[in-house]
Every structure is written in C-alpha cells, then in structure tokens.
Design a protein around this motif. Structure first.
Motif, PDB file in Angstrom:
ATOM      1  N   GLY A  11     -35.907 -42.499  24.767  1.00 52.04           N
ATOM      2  CA  GLY A  11     -34.549 -42.103  24.145  1.00 52.04           C
ATOM      3  C   GLY A  11     -34.700 -41.992  22.672  1.00 52.04           C
ATOM      4  N   ALA A  12     -35.405 -42.941  22.172  1.00 48.14           N
ATOM      5  CA  ALA A  12     -35.386 -43.168  20.465  1.00 48.14           C
ATOM      6  C   ALA A  12     -36.113 -41.939  20.192  1.00 48.14           C
ATOM      7  CB  ALA A  12     -35.655 -44.519  20.211  1.00 48.14           C
ATOM      8  N   LEU A  50     -41.874 -53.201  16.064  1.00 45.92           N
ATOM      9  CA  LEU A  50     -40.778 -54.162  16.470  1.00 45.92           C
ATOM     10  C   LEU A  50     -39.431 -53.671  16.389  1.00 45.92           C
ATOM     11  CD1 LEU A  50     -40.535 -57.023  17.674  1.00 45.92           C
ATOM     12  CD2 LEU A  50     -40.089 -57.691  15.309  1.00 45.92           C
ATOM     13  N   TYR A  51     -39.085 -53.087  15.465  1.00 43.90           N
ATOM     14  CA  TYR A  51     -37.841 -52.434  15.133  1.00 43.90           C
ATOM     15  C   TYR A  51     -37.614 -51.408  16.420  1.00 43.90           C
ATOM     16  CZ  TYR A  51     -34.067 -49.706  13.057  1.00 43.90           C
ATOM     17  OH  TYR A  51     -32.874 -48.932  13.054  1.00 43.90           O
ATOM     18  N   LEU A  52     -38.549 -50.387  16.742  1.00 43.29           N
ATOM     19  CA  LEU A  52     -38.335 -49.640  18.009  1.00 43.29           C
ATOM     20  C   LEU A  52     -38.277 -50.188  19.294  1.00 43.29           C
ATOM     21  CD1 LEU A  52     -38.672 -46.609  18.597  1.00 43.29           C
ATOM     22  CD2 LEU A  52     -41.080 -46.889  18.866  1.00 43.29           C
ATOM     23  N   ILE A  53     -38.967 -51.505  19.272  1.00 45.69           N
ATOM     24  CA  ILE A  53     -38.539 -52.144  20.512  1.00 45.69           C
ATOM     25  C   ILE A  53     -37.305 -52.594  20.795  1.00 45.69           C
ATOM     26  CG2 ILE A  53     -39.552 -54.018  21.901  1.00 45.69           C
ATOM     27  CD1 ILE A  53     -42.351 -53.389  20.882  1.00 45.69           C
ATOM     28  N   ILE A  54     -36.737 -53.177  19.754  1.00 42.33           N
ATOM     29  CA  ILE A  54     -35.616 -53.918  19.645  1.00 42.33           C
ATOM     30  C   ILE A  54     -34.538 -52.854  19.923  1.00 42.33           C
ATOM     31  CG2 ILE A  54     -33.851 -55.011  18.338  1.00 42.33           C
ATOM     32  CD1 ILE A  54     -36.312 -56.703  17.194  1.00 42.33           C
ATOM     33  N   ILE A  55     -34.553 -51.634  19.116  1.00 41.59           N
ATOM     34  CA  ILE A  55     -33.686 -50.663  19.397  1.00 41.59           C
ATOM     35  C   ILE A  55     -33.667 -49.921  20.567  1.00 41.59           C
ATOM     36  CG2 ILE A  55     -32.842 -48.759  18.354  1.00 41.59           C
ATOM     37  CD1 ILE A  55     -31.917 -50.631  16.542  1.00 41.59           C
ATOM     38  N   GLY A  56     -34.827 -49.973  20.907  1.00 44.40           N
ATOM     39  CA  GLY A  56     -35.112 -49.272  22.088  1.00 44.40           C
ATOM     40  C   GLY A  56     -34.576 -50.019  23.314  1.00 44.40           C
ATOM     41  N   ALA A  57     -34.738 -51.032  23.405  1.00 41.37           N
ATOM     42  CA  ALA A  57     -34.315 -52.265  24.509  1.00 41.37           C
ATOM     43  C   ALA A  57     -32.848 -52.089  24.356  1.00 41.37           C
ATOM     44  CB  ALA A  57     -34.638 -53.595  24.164  1.00 41.37           C
ATOM     45  N   ALA A  76     -26.999 -34.438  11.074  1.00 40.63           N
ATOM     46  CA  ALA A  76     -25.688 -34.751  11.000  1.00 40.63           C
ATOM     47  C   ALA A  76     -25.449 -36.146  10.450  1.00 40.63           C
ATOM     48  CB  ALA A  76     -25.330 -34.606  12.094  1.00 40.63           C
ATOM     49  N   LEU A  77     -26.283 -37.081  10.970  1.00 37.50           N
ATOM     50  CA  LEU A  77     -25.986 -38.615  10.494  1.00 37.50           C
ATOM     51  C   LEU A  77     -27.378 -39.053   9.715  1.00 37.50           C
ATOM     52  CD1 LEU A  77     -24.637 -39.532  14.097  1.00 37.50           C
ATOM     53  CD2 LEU A  77     -23.515 -39.188  11.883  1.00 37.50           C
ATOM     54  N   PHE A  78     -27.260 -40.124   9.116  1.00 35.98           N
ATOM     55  CA  PHE A  78     -28.293 -40.912   8.375  1.00 35.98           C
ATOM     56  C   PHE A  78     -28.268 -42.329   8.705  1.00 35.98           C
ATOM     57  CE2 PHE A  78     -29.508 -37.093   6.411  1.00 35.98           C
ATOM     58  CZ  PHE A  78     -28.480 -36.399   6.255  1.00 35.98           C
ATOM     59  N   GLY A  79     -29.275 -43.030   8.430  1.00 30.73           N
ATOM     60  CA  GLY A  79     -29.455 -44.566   8.497  1.00 30.73           C
ATOM     61  C   GLY A  79     -29.685 -44.992   9.663  1.00 30.73           C
ATOM     62  N   PHE A  85     -29.711 -45.766  15.971  1.00 28.04           N
ATOM     63  CA  PHE A  85     -29.229 -46.307  17.295  1.00 28.04           C
ATOM     64  C   PHE A  85     -28.436 -45.256  17.927  1.00 28.04           C
ATOM     65  CE2 PHE A  85     -25.993 -48.250  19.851  1.00 28.04           C
ATOM     66  CZ  PHE A  85     -26.759 -49.433  20.738  1.00 28.04           C
ATOM     67  N   VAL A  86     -27.516 -44.463  17.690  1.00 31.87           N
ATOM     68  CA  VAL A  86     -26.859 -43.284  18.204  1.00 31.87           C
ATOM     69  C   VAL A  86     -27.848 -42.314  18.938  1.00 31.87           C
ATOM     70  CG1 VAL A  86     -25.030 -41.518  18.040  1.00 31.87           C
ATOM     71  CG2 VAL A  86     -24.607 -43.467  16.935  1.00 31.87           C
TER      72      VAL A  86
END
Length: 79
Positions: free
Chosen positions: A37-38, A4-11, A50-53, A58-59
């Motif tokens: 893309g995710a 669900l998290y993947l779908i929301i962030i992906g959308a 380079a980045l965490f969290g 999202f980036v």
C-alpha cells in the motif's frame, strides 16, 4: 534506515487498513499489505503532488493498503 522506516510505516498502515476493511490477517501479511500500500499510495501521491512530508507518506500508505485490500477481495471472491 529507509527500509526500517518502510516496514514501520507499512505495519501501521497495514494494521489500520485491515481494520478499516474488516480483514483479519497475520502480522506478516499485514506488514506486506502495508508496504504494498505504501508503494501504491506513494506513487499516487507523487503523481497528484497534493501532500508533502511524513504525514503524506502515511496517508498514502493507508490509502494504498485500502486499495490493495479492495482489489484482493474482488479477486478472491471470483475464485
């Protein structure tokens, strides 16, 4: 929950990426672009480290979706 998290962030990432790259798609394609893309962006960010969290996810999703759209446009122009 991760799906669900993947779908929301992906959308969200797919929506922003399609607007940044000036590509109009339907909702299903936008979500698919965002999820693809995710996956691509997640691999890139894990490799670079380079980045965490959640913000990095999202980036990464946004950058991956933009990369995917760019490749898609190159391939579709050749046809």
């Amino acid at each position: 929950m991760p799906v669900l998290y993947l779908i929301i962030i992906g959308a969200a990432a797919g929506f922003l990426a399609t607007r940044i790259m000036d590509m109009r798609t339907n909702v299903l394609m936008t979500v698919a672009i965002g999820i693809g893309g995710a996956l691509i962006g997640g691999l890139i960010l894990r490799f670079v480290g380079a980045l965490f969290g959640a913000a990095a996810g999202f980036v990464g999703a946004l950058l991956g979706a933009i990369l995917l759209i760019w490749v898609w446009k190159i391939i579709s122009e050749r046809r």
